[in-house]
Design a protein around this motif. Structure first.
Motif, PDB file in Angstrom:
ATOM      1  N   ARG A   8       0.829  -1.213   0.000  1.00  0.00           N
ATOM      2  CA  ARG A   8       0.000   0.000   0.000  1.00  0.00           C
ATOM      3  C   ARG A   8       0.861   1.260   0.000  1.00  0.00           C
TER       4      ARG A   8
ATOM      5  N   GLY B 176       1.904   2.314  -3.283  1.00  0.00           N
ATOM      6  CA  GLY B 176       0.868   2.767  -4.198  1.00  0.00           C
ATOM      7  C   GLY B 176      -0.103   1.699  -4.647  1.00  0.00           C
ATOM      8  N   ARG B 177      -0.004   0.489  -4.141  1.00  0.00           N
ATOM      9  CA  ARG B 177      -0.930  -0.554  -4.569  1.00  0.00           C
ATOM     10  C   ARG B 177      -2.309  -0.307  -3.981  1.00  0.00           C
ATOM     11  N   ARG B 178      -3.307  -0.432  -4.835  1.00  0.00           N
ATOM     12  CA  ARG B 178      -4.697  -0.293  -4.415  1.00  0.00           C
ATOM     13  C   ARG B 178      -5.492  -1.426  -5.032  1.00  0.00           C
TER      14      ARG B 178
ATOM     15  N   THR C 157       1.043  -2.372  -8.969  1.00  0.00           N
ATOM     16  CA  THR C 157       2.191  -1.511  -8.753  1.00  0.00           C
ATOM     17  C   THR C 157       3.316  -2.324  -8.122  1.00  0.00           C
TER      18      THR C 157
END
Length: 106
Positions: free
Chosen positions: A10, A13-15, A24
């Motif tokens: 997270r 930038g992982r969503r 990402t």
């Protein structure tokens, strides 16, 4: 450990997103001290949709040359806790004698 790795993803930038879709960053736990979790009769046991439990060892180590090549470099004698084969043996099978290949050009 899994919660910590999810926080790292997270922070990078992982969503959300779809399973097996582009990411990402994706950090997988391949093995943890030989623990076998969510396997039955030599096969991983989990549902494909929705939240999945942590499966150990990772269910697709043996099918992914991009995982096996670095594993082979750092631990060629590592033995898969379920399949009972070394990283070297798994690499030979997965790579089919090749050194890996590009699956898709970007």
């Amino acid at each position: 450990m899994l919660r910590l790795l999810k926080r790292v993803e997270r922070a990078a930038g992982r969503r959300g997103g779809s399973p097996w879709g582009p990411r990402t960053l994706d950090i997988d736990i391949l093995d943890h001290k030989g623990l076998v979790k969510h396997w039955r009769r030599g096969r991983p046991r989990f549902a494909r949709a929705g939240r999945r439990p942590l499966v150990l060892p990772h269910p697709w180590i043996d099918k992914r040359p991009f995982v096996l090549r670095p594993l082979l470099d750092i631990a060629p004698d590592w033995r898969h806790p379920v399949l009972k084969r070394t990283a070297r043996e798994l690499w030979r099978q997965a790579a089919g004698g090749r050194q890996g290949q590009v699956m898709r050009k970007l």
